[in-house]
Scaffold this active site. Structure first.
Site, PDB file in Angstrom:
ATOM      1  N   GLU A  66       0.821  -1.211   0.000  1.00 18.11           N
ATOM      2  CA  GLU A  66       0.000   0.000   0.000  1.00 18.11           C
ATOM      3  C   GLU A  66       0.856   1.262   0.000  1.00 18.11           C
ATOM      4  O   GLU A  66       1.943   1.288   0.582  1.00 18.11           O
ATOM      5  CB  GLU A  66      -0.870   0.020   1.267  1.00 18.11           C
ATOM      6  CG  GLU A  66      -1.839  -1.128   1.323  1.00 18.11           C
ATOM      7  CD  GLU A  66      -2.453  -1.346   2.704  1.00 18.11           C
ATOM      8  OE1 GLU A  66      -3.610  -1.767   2.754  1.00 18.11           O
ATOM      9  OE2 GLU A  66      -1.780  -1.091   3.721  1.00 18.11           O
ATOM     10  N   ASP A 237      -7.626  -4.914   8.712  1.00 16.92           N
ATOM     11  CA  ASP A 237      -7.249  -3.676   8.016  1.00 16.92           C
ATOM     12  C   ASP A 237      -7.141  -3.870   6.512  1.00 16.92           C
ATOM     13  O   ASP A 237      -6.364  -3.192   5.847  1.00 16.92           O
ATOM     14  CB  ASP A 237      -5.920  -3.135   8.591  1.00 16.92           C
ATOM     15  CG  ASP A 237      -4.785  -4.143   8.475  1.00 16.92           C
ATOM     16  OD1 ASP A 237      -5.017  -5.269   8.007  1.00 16.92           O
ATOM     17  OD2 ASP A 237      -3.648  -3.782   8.845  1.00 16.92           O
TER      18      ASP A 237
HETATM   19  P1  NAD Z   1       2.350 -10.427  13.538  1.00 19.07           P
HETATM   20  O1  NAD Z   1       2.205 -11.386  12.417  1.00 19.07           O
HETATM   21  O2  NAD Z   1       3.703 -10.091  14.055  1.00 19.07           O
HETATM   22  O3  NAD Z   1       1.483 -10.947  14.794  1.00 19.07           O
HETATM   23  C1  NAD Z   1       0.160 -11.399  14.659  1.00 19.07           C
HETATM   24  C2  NAD Z   1      -0.117 -12.418  15.760  1.00 19.07           C
HETATM   25  O4  NAD Z   1      -1.495 -12.765  15.693  1.00 19.07           O
HETATM   26  C3  NAD Z   1       0.693 -13.707  15.638  1.00 19.07           C
HETATM   27  O5  NAD Z   1       1.439 -13.925  16.807  1.00 19.07           O
HETATM   28  C4  NAD Z   1      -0.383 -14.787  15.437  1.00 19.07           C
HETATM   29  O6  NAD Z   1      -0.047 -16.012  16.041  1.00 19.07           O
HETATM   30  C5  NAD Z   1      -1.592 -14.132  16.105  1.00 19.07           C
HETATM   31  N1  NAD Z   1      -2.882 -14.666  15.701  1.00 19.07           N
HETATM   32  C6  NAD Z   1      -3.325 -14.998  14.461  1.00 19.07           C
HETATM   33  N2  NAD Z   1      -4.587 -15.466  14.522  1.00 19.07           N
HETATM   34  C7  NAD Z   1      -4.959 -15.422  15.830  1.00 19.07           C
HETATM   35  C8  NAD Z   1      -6.145 -15.774  16.526  1.00 19.07           C
HETATM   36  N3  NAD Z   1      -7.202 -16.274  15.903  1.00 19.07           N
HETATM   37  N4  NAD Z   1      -6.181 -15.573  17.863  1.00 19.07           N
HETATM   38  C9  NAD Z   1      -5.106 -15.074  18.531  1.00 19.07           C
HETATM   39  N5  NAD Z   1      -3.949 -14.742  17.921  1.00 19.07           N
HETATM   40  C10 NAD Z   1      -3.872 -14.899  16.586  1.00 19.07           C
HETATM   41  O7  NAD Z   1       1.593  -9.096  13.063  1.00 19.07           O
HETATM   42  P2  NAD Z   1       1.727  -7.620  13.660  1.00 19.07           P
HETATM   43  O8  NAD Z   1       2.790  -6.860  12.956  1.00 19.07           O
HETATM   44  O9  NAD Z   1       1.724  -7.680  15.147  1.00 19.07           O
HETATM   45  O10 NAD Z   1       0.345  -7.013  13.149  1.00 19.07           O
HETATM   46  C11 NAD Z   1      -0.875  -7.478  13.694  1.00 19.07           C
HETATM   47  C12 NAD Z   1      -2.008  -7.014  12.822  1.00 19.07           C
HETATM   48  O11 NAD Z   1      -2.129  -5.592  12.920  1.00 19.07           O
HETATM   49  C13 NAD Z   1      -1.816  -7.326  11.344  1.00 19.07           C
HETATM   50  O12 NAD Z   1      -3.037  -7.810  10.837  1.00 19.07           O
HETATM   51  C14 NAD Z   1      -1.454  -6.010  10.728  1.00 19.07           C
HETATM   52  O13 NAD Z   1      -1.856  -5.910   9.381  1.00 19.07           O
HETATM   53  C15 NAD Z   1      -2.217  -5.047  11.610  1.00 19.07           C
HETATM   54  N6  NAD Z   1      -1.686  -3.697  11.698  1.00 19.07           N
HETATM   55  C16 NAD Z   1      -2.591  -2.702  11.775  1.00 19.07           C
HETATM   56  C17 NAD Z   1      -2.156  -1.415  11.887  1.00 19.07           C
HETATM   57  C18 NAD Z   1      -3.152  -0.302  11.994  1.00 19.07           C
HETATM   58  O14 NAD Z   1      -2.781   0.859  11.936  1.00 19.07           O
HETATM   59  N7  NAD Z   1      -4.407  -0.601  12.206  1.00 19.07           N
HETATM   60  C19 NAD Z   1      -0.778  -1.129  11.913  1.00 19.07           C
HETATM   61  C20 NAD Z   1       0.119  -2.177  11.886  1.00 19.07           C
HETATM   62  C21 NAD Z   1      -0.350  -3.469  11.774  1.00 19.07           C
END
Ligand code: NAD
Length: 350
Positions: A66, A237
């Site tokens: 993005e 997101d």
């Molecule tokens: P990451 O991959 O490092 O961590 C995600 C975690 O979620 C993993 O540890 C995984 O095991 C866990 N997980 C997956 N499914 C699950 C479930 N059903 N129950 C419990 N845990 C579960 O990712 P990250 O960098 O920490 O990002 C997390 C999310 O936040 C991503 O989807 C990312 O796109 C989003 N994000 C959003 C913003 C925003 O501004 N809104 C900014 C950054 C990241």
């Protein structure tokens, strides 16, 4: 000038990953989050001055890439960011990013920066800034479901900005919970590792969901969520990537960053396109109500908006005036005479 070296104007300050880490440690993680949340809040207060557009997304089976642009008329900024939940299996991160600020008057770039760490910081600062406005007053306990890369930042921002003292962690992968709990040791927080999402949200006034899975997931179902909580849902997101059961959305007062983007990407993609939502900048400026009762469920459907990245870059740029944590990048051509670009190439002939 007749040298191979570019003029000063041609150099653009570049904040590498290692310099960003030095800057964050120099300021202190929690102080950085507090300062950054103020920059974001200040920019949300002047929301109407910004150019706004939903981010430009290029989707693939594995994820999304993005571009997130905005401008306040004086400075222009954009972030490049990806989201690839399956990367973890290959030892790669789900989210990586870099961003740039430019001078609107000349169009010249004024700073290039890593934004992988900065995105985690700005997402956490935004979550906590919003929770400060919407969460129950005197909240002490935060549940974090999804204990990956964003989670520690979320915990520390809620501590520094909202006064959270207790964190309850849950992840489908116990190794992620252990990593998060270990990283949060000796940070002035009581940490509880939980083995189910139900136990994680016990007694929590704020629930953060930050999971990564490219599907319509139901991290929280309606019967799990009691009256009065604030939900900070940041993992849903992307089109086809949500975290909350639709029934929770129907019970909640929903707050968003920029509706045209959130309706595409947020958990509210599950609702009718005209379902009422409140723009959080209007709560911050006093034009709209935030939480109106103790029993209300407030939901921040956070997807991450370009103005937050702009604020984060603006904050880092201001820090560089007193902390020299950057390298000069030879990024802009500097012909001796503006139109003599070819002459500049000739100048560099071996
Ligand atoms: P990451 O991959 O490092 O961590 C995600 C975690 O979620 C993993 O540890 C995984 O095991 C866990 N997980 C997956 N499914 C699950 C479930 N059903 N129950 C419990 N845990 C579960 O990712 P990250 O960098 O920490 O990002 C997390 C999310 O936040 C991503 O989807 C990312 O796109 C989003 N994000 C959003 C913003 C925003 O501004 N809104 C900014 C950054 C990241």
């Amino acid at each position: 000038m007749n040298s191979l070296a570019p003029s000063r104007l041609a150099y653009v300050p570049f904040v590498s990953v290692s310099n960003m880490m030095k800057l964050v440690h120099h300021i202190g993680v929690e102080q950085f989050l507090i300062d950054l949340s103020k920059y974001i809040e200040d920019d949300f207060k002047r929301w109407e001055r910004f150019d706004k557009t939903p981010r430009v997304a290029s989707h693939s089976i594995d994820g999304v890439i993005e571009l997130m642009p905005t401008s306040d008329g004086e400075i222009y900024g954009f972030k490049y960011v990806n989201g690839h939940p399956a990367n973890i299996k290959n030892g790669l991160q789900t989210v990586t990013a870099f961003g740039l600020l430019a001078d609107v008057a000349s169009g010249y770039p004024v700073m290039l920066s890593e934004m992988t760490i900065l995105t985690a910081l700005r997402t956490a600062a935004t979550s906590a800034m919003v929770a400060k406005h919407l969460a129950p007053k005197k909240a002490t306990t935060l549940a974090i479901i999804g204990n990956g890369a964003q989670s520690e930042f979320q915990a520390l921002a809620m501590k520094a900005i909202c006064g959270i003292t207790h964190i309850r962690l849950y992840d489908i992968d116990a190794a992620a919970t252990n990593k998060c709990a270990t990283n949060l040791e000796n940070k002035g927080l009581h940490i509880t590792r939980c083995t189910t999402p139900e136990s994680a949200i016990q007694g929590a006034e704020i629930i953060t969901t930050c999971t990564a899975d490219k599907q319509y997931a139901t991290i929280l179902t309606d019967n799990m969520v009691g009256a009065g909580v604030h939900i900070n849902a940041i993992g849903g997101d992307c089109p086809g990537k949500t975290e909350l059961h639709r029934d929770i959305l129907l019970r909640s007062e929903i707050f968003v960053e920029y509706p045209p983007q959130t309706r595409i990407e947020g958990d509210i993609q599950q609702l009718d396109p005209d379902h009422p939502v409140t723009e959080i900048w209007q709560v911050i400026t006093g034009q709209a109500a935030g939480r109106t009762s103790d029993r209300q469920i407030t939901l921040f459907d956070g997807v991450g908006f370009a103005i937050e990245d702009f604020s984060a870059l603006r904050y880092v740029r201001d820090q560089l005036k007193t902390h020299a944590f950057f390298d000069d990048l030879d990024m802009v051509a500097d012909p001796n005479e503006s139109r003599d670009l070819f002459g500049m190439l000739e100048r560099a002939k071996p």
